[in-house]
Design a protein around this motif. Structure first.
Motif, short mmCIF file in Angstrom:
data_model
loop_
_atom_site.label_atom_id
_atom_site.label_comp_id
_atom_site.label_asym_id
_atom_site.label_seq_id
_atom_site.Cartn_x
_atom_site.Cartn_y
_atom_site.Cartn_z
N VAL A 64 -12.39 63.44 121.90
CA VAL A 64 -12.40 61.98 121.94
C VAL A 64 -11.62 61.43 120.75
O VAL A 64 -10.76 60.56 120.89
CB VAL A 64 -13.86 61.45 121.94
N ASN A 65 -11.90 61.97 119.57
CA ASN A 65 -11.21 61.50 118.35
C ASN A 65 -9.71 61.75 118.40
O ASN A 65 -8.93 61.02 117.80
CB ASN A 65 -11.79 62.18 117.09
N ASP A 66 -9.32 62.79 119.12
CA ASP A 66 -7.89 63.09 119.24
C ASP A 66 -7.21 62.24 120.32
O ASP A 66 -6.03 62.41 120.59
CB ASP A 66 -7.67 64.58 119.56
N GLY A 67 -7.98 61.36 120.97
CA GLY A 67 -7.39 60.46 121.97
C GLY A 67 -7.24 61.05 123.35
O GLY A 67 -6.41 60.59 124.15
N GLY A 68 -8.04 62.08 123.67
CA GLY A 68 -7.99 62.63 125.02
C GLY A 68 -8.83 61.81 125.99
O GLY A 68 -9.69 61.02 125.57
N LYS A 69 -8.54 61.94 127.27
CA LYS A 69 -9.41 61.37 128.32
C LYS A 69 -10.33 62.51 128.71
O LYS A 69 -9.89 63.48 129.34
CB LYS A 69 -8.57 60.91 129.51
N VAL A 70 -11.57 62.42 128.33
CA VAL A 70 -12.44 63.60 128.38
C VAL A 70 -13.31 63.61 129.65
O VAL A 70 -14.16 62.74 129.84
CB VAL A 70 -13.32 63.65 127.10
N LYS A 102 -9.19 55.32 130.02
CA LYS A 102 -8.32 55.06 128.86
C LYS A 102 -8.53 56.19 127.86
O LYS A 102 -9.54 56.91 127.92
CB LYS A 102 -8.73 53.73 128.22
N ASP A 103 -7.59 56.32 126.92
CA ASP A 103 -7.70 57.38 125.90
C ASP A 103 -9.03 57.25 125.16
O ASP A 103 -9.44 56.15 124.82
CB ASP A 103 -6.55 57.26 124.88
N GLY A 104 -9.68 58.36 124.92
CA GLY A 104 -10.93 58.37 124.16
C GLY A 104 -12.16 58.09 125.01
O GLY A 104 -13.27 58.07 124.50
N GLU A 105 -11.97 57.85 126.32
CA GLU A 105 -13.14 57.61 127.19
C GLU A 105 -13.68 58.95 127.73
O GLU A 105 -12.98 59.97 127.73
CB GLU A 105 -12.77 56.68 128.34
#
Ligand code: AMP
Length: 397
Positions: free
Chosen positions: A49-55, A110-113
């Motif tokens: 999440v902190n790295d900006g992935g869509k998890v 979105k990124d980080g979601e």
């Protein structure tokens, strides 16, 4: 030495990351009664999440046997994760796991979601590693991360099949830890290397004994399996657990140990009772002194001392299986003594899942060990020297 690509070696910014977790938690009346596995998964999730992935998280839960049974839904896990992370974990309810709902939810991320898919075992293909479901899972993501050690010894769609259709396959922090401590401790141990095996049966640990005799300096045997070794030496074991079909095997293993210069220790005294009960009188007897109407339920005091001193000077210790019927307080002393001795070791101490992990935690020695494996079956297969499909499937560094 296993050297797998981990979440520290990949850049997931803006990418869809499918993470196979072990969210197989106990749920009673919709309530999670032990969230240890959820808490253990947080570091990998937070990192992505902190790295900006869509998890996108996925897991199995229980044994719904390929059917969408509501009592096996992961919905309560999404709720609990939301609380633990302080961030919404959207639940993509889909009877087919990768249905329209999940696909739309992923497309809108979105990124980080974070989203959580439904129980992978709602699909009959999952445990058979059938291509169609593996492809569906892979279609949701750019990167796959496996952080579920408990299923690493099985080749299923969500931990092995999916990797065939995904370009990047890494392991999460939990898997990395298991590989480092369980895999590499056994293959590259600091010496002296002592392994302790207990539990009920020789037959379930044949390959473990055989494999470890090639690696260790000392192999300690306790628990129900010890009586098969005693009997193989011609001693009476009364009503104790005995696997008569494995007497030759026990003899073979004793001969192998001798040929290899490995110290193979079996109990020198035994706590016996006339019934399998905590409420009957018990006594300690020496080797060959178990009466016909008695059964061995724990290692005796002299054995506890012998085993503790064998463990004391070790640099690597691996333990799987209790020394006696530790669930009954009268027969728990052997298991406690081993846990205590391991807690004092100035080196690497690894507990191989299952009953010994439960015993160590129950007895309050959990934080004294270097590593407690989260996978019973998977950790045994590691100790057998087998390659685990879930580990092999991850990219090498
Ligand atoms: P396993 O699943 O093979 O690792 O065995 C774990 C079980 O072995 C525990 O439930 C213990 O109570 C049991 N066990 C250990 N020692 C003995 C013994 N001497 N007789 C009967 N059961 C035993």
């Amino acid at each position: 030495m296993l050297n797998k690509k981990s979440v520290d070696d990949i850049n997931v910014k803006g990418l869809r990351v499918l993470v196979r977790c072990d969210f197989n938690v106990p749920i009673i009346d919709g309530k999670i009664t032990d969230d240890t596995r959820l808490v253990a998964a947080l570091p990998t999730i937070k990192k992505l999440v902190n790295d900006g992935g869509k998890v996108i998280l996925c897991s199995h839960l229980g044994k719904p046997k390929g059917q969408a049974k509501p009592e096996f839904s992961l919905a309560p896990v999404a709720k609990a994760l939301t609380e633990l992370l302080g961030q919404e974990v959207k639940f993509a309810a889909d009877a087919t796991v990768v249905g329209e709902n999940a696909q739309n939810a992923v497309a809108a991320m979105k990124d980080g979601e974070i989203i959580l898919l439904e129980n992978t075992r709602y699909r009959a293909e999952e445990e058979k590693n059938v291509e169609v479901f593996s492809k569906e899972l892979a279609s949701l993501c750019d990167v796959f991360v496996n952080d579920a050690f408990g299923t690493a010894h099985r080749a299923h769609c969500s931990n092995v099949g999916v990797t065939q259709f995904c370009k990047t396959n890494a392991v999460g922090y939990l898997m990395q830890k298991e590989i480092d401590f369980l895999g590499n401790a056994v293959d590259n141990p600091n010496r002296p290397f002592v392994a302790i095996l207990g539990g009920s049966k020789v037959s379930t640990k044949i390959s473990v004994i055989n494999n470890l005799l090639d690696k260790v300096d000392t192999l300690i045997i306790g628990g129900g399996m010890a009586y098969t070794f005693m009997k193989a030496l011609g001693e009476e074991v009364g009503k104790s657990l005995l696997e008569a079909d494995y007497l030759d095997y026990a003899k073979e293993m004793m001969a192998k140990a001798e040929a290899k210069g490995v110290k193979l220790l079996i109990p020198i005294d035994t706590v016996v009772a006339k019934e399998f009960s905590n409420d009957v009188p018990f006594r300690t007897v020496g080797r060959g002194e178990i009466a016909a109407d008695e059964e061995g339920l724990d290692i005796g005091e002299k054995t506890r001392e012998l085993y503790a001193s064998a463990i004391e000077g070790a640099k690597t210790v691996v333990w799987n299986g209790p020394m006696g019927v530790f669930e009954m307080s009268n027969f728990a002393k052997g298991t406690i003594a081993v846990a205590e001795a391991m807690a004092k070791v100035n080196g690497t101490t690894v507990i191989g899942g299952g009953d010994s992990a439960a015993a160590v935690n129950q007895l309050g020695f959990g934080d004294k060990m270097t590593h407690i494996s989260t996978g019973g079956g998977a950790s045994l297969e590691f100790l057998e020297g087998k390659e685990l499909p879930g580990v092999v499937a991850a990219d090498d560094k």
